[in-house]
Design an enzyme around this catalytic site. Structure first.
Site, PDB file in Angstrom:
ATOM      1  N   CYS A 156       0.799  -1.231   0.000  1.00  0.00           N
ATOM      2  CA  CYS A 156       0.000   0.000   0.000  1.00  0.00           C
ATOM      3  C   CYS A 156       0.827   1.274   0.000  1.00  0.00           C
ATOM      4  CB  CYS A 156      -0.952   0.008   1.203  1.00  0.00           C
ATOM      5  SG  CYS A 156      -2.191  -1.297   1.162  1.00  0.00           S
ATOM      6  N   ASP A 157       2.106   1.195  -0.376  1.00  0.00           N
ATOM      7  CA  ASP A 157       2.928   2.410  -0.407  1.00  0.00           C
ATOM      8  C   ASP A 157       3.862   2.412  -1.621  1.00  0.00           C
ATOM      9  OD1 ASP A 157       3.733   4.865   0.543  1.00  0.00           O
ATOM     10  OD2 ASP A 157       5.230   4.057   1.933  1.00  0.00           O
ATOM     11  N   PRO A 158       3.282   2.339  -2.840  1.00  0.00           N
ATOM     12  CA  PRO A 158       4.113   2.212  -4.042  1.00  0.00           C
ATOM     13  C   PRO A 158       4.576   3.546  -4.628  1.00  0.00           C
ATOM     14  CG  PRO A 158       1.820   2.029  -4.661  1.00  0.00           C
ATOM     15  CD  PRO A 158       1.834   2.231  -3.166  1.00  0.00           C
ATOM     16  N   ASN A 204       9.987   3.490  -3.492  1.00  0.00           N
ATOM     17  CA  ASN A 204       9.827   2.079  -3.128  1.00  0.00           C
ATOM     18  C   ASN A 204       9.772   1.165  -4.347  1.00  0.00           C
ATOM     19  OD1 ASN A 204       9.821   2.459  -0.382  1.00  0.00           O
ATOM     20  ND2 ASN A 204       7.605   2.588  -0.200  1.00  0.00           N
TER      21      ASN A 204
END
Length: 312
Positions: A77-79, A83
């Site tokens: 949930c943090d693309p 990252n």
């Protein structure tokens, strides 16, 4: 554990160039992982330097997160670009056939998406792509818990409601998002946004955040391309979403048919075949449209190169 789960989920997808750094040691305070060379996925100069096609990077990032969202149900949930690294490699040196790997970092924020949520979310997106207002209203209510289906649709897609209701979301006639026009049409816009976001389940908030980050990554990867190519890139994103929505809907309906009592066993087989054929016809239409966009992109790029050479 999250990193290992992702590795396991994609172990059977040799055609997707995804790499997860190996965990060497983990304690309460220190995490040691394998060093992987590369740069942020939106570093266009680096991609060009290594002859990596940004459109391929965009497509494979989209495939990875569509698989996570609609099929596997285990979502990073943090693309953001920090990252998502790209690591160059020799052409043909891996089974996926690309000259790069996608390196997925920071495995702290994941969510497990329940199968029912994935099905409803897929139905919502597929209704948006078709501009089916009755279905949009139905699935919006299921997902958001409010009757503000038009606003919920705008939040999901990042497009004006006029684009959605005229069935233009997946077409070349889609209009750009206009916040000023939306504010004029809905004086209580920000109050309504607060109401929608307060009503949706927490897992959907993280999915919305993930969507926004992926949209931003896509925009950066095509930032130096002609406007027509940028627009076609967005259309391909919609088509890719539609493809995975169809998979999720097909599988959910197949599971329902398989578990539903049938007086005549052949009737169940007949319904399963119809379900599979319906998916095949719809998905084939998407593939044809996608191929047409590729041809149009080539033509637009040739035109741009010709204009530059003429000016030079």
């Amino acid at each position: 554990i999250n990193a290992e789960q992702v590795q396991w989920n994609f172990a059977q997808h040799a055609d997707i160039p995804l790499t997860v750094p190996r965990m060497i040691q983990a304690t309460e305070r220190v995490l040691i992982m394998e060093y992987v060379n590369g740069r942020r996925c939106d570093d266009l100069a680096y991609l060009r330097q290594h002859n990596i096609d940004p459109s391929q990077v965009s497509r494979e990032i989209g495939r990875v997160f569509a698989e996570m969202t609609y099929v596997q149900g285990f979502l990073h949930c943090d693309p953001h670009p920090g990252n998502l690294f790209v690591r160059p490699r020799a052409q043909g040196s891996a089974s996926h056939g690309y000259n790069f790997d996608l390196v997925l970092l920071d495995h702290g924020l994941y969510r497990q998406l329940p199968s029912q949520f994935r099905y409803e979310y897929a139905e919502m997106w597929y209704a948006l792509m078709r501009g089916d207002q009755a279905q949009i209203k139905h699935w919006s209510r299921k997902l958001s818990g409010t009757d503000l289906y038009q606003l919920f649709s705008v939040i999901l897609t990042g497009h004006n409601w006029s684009t959605i209701e005229t069935k233009s979301l997946g077409s070349t006639s889609a209009a750009e998002f206009n916040l000023d026009a939306l504010t004029q049409q809905q004086p209580d816009l920000f109050q309504n946004i607060t109401e929608v976001l307060a009503s949706v389940p927490p897992v959907l908030l993280l999915v919305l955040k993930t969507n926004d980050l992926l949209r931003m990554v896509d925009q950066r990867l095509f930032a130096d391309q002609p406007p027509a190519v940028q627009h076609h890139a967005q259309l391909r994103t919609w088509l890719r979403i539609s493809h995975y929505c169809l998979i999720a809907i097909r599988d959910a309906r197949a599971a329902e048919i398989s578990h539903r009592p049938a007086a005549v066993p052949l009737a169940r087989v007949y319904r399963l075949v119809l379900n599979r054929l319906g998916f095949w016809f719809s998905d084939t239409a998407l593939s044809v449209y996608k191929a047409l966009l590729v041809v149009q992109d080539m033509f637009v790029r040739w035109q741009a190169l010709f204009r530059r050479s003429t000016i030079a």
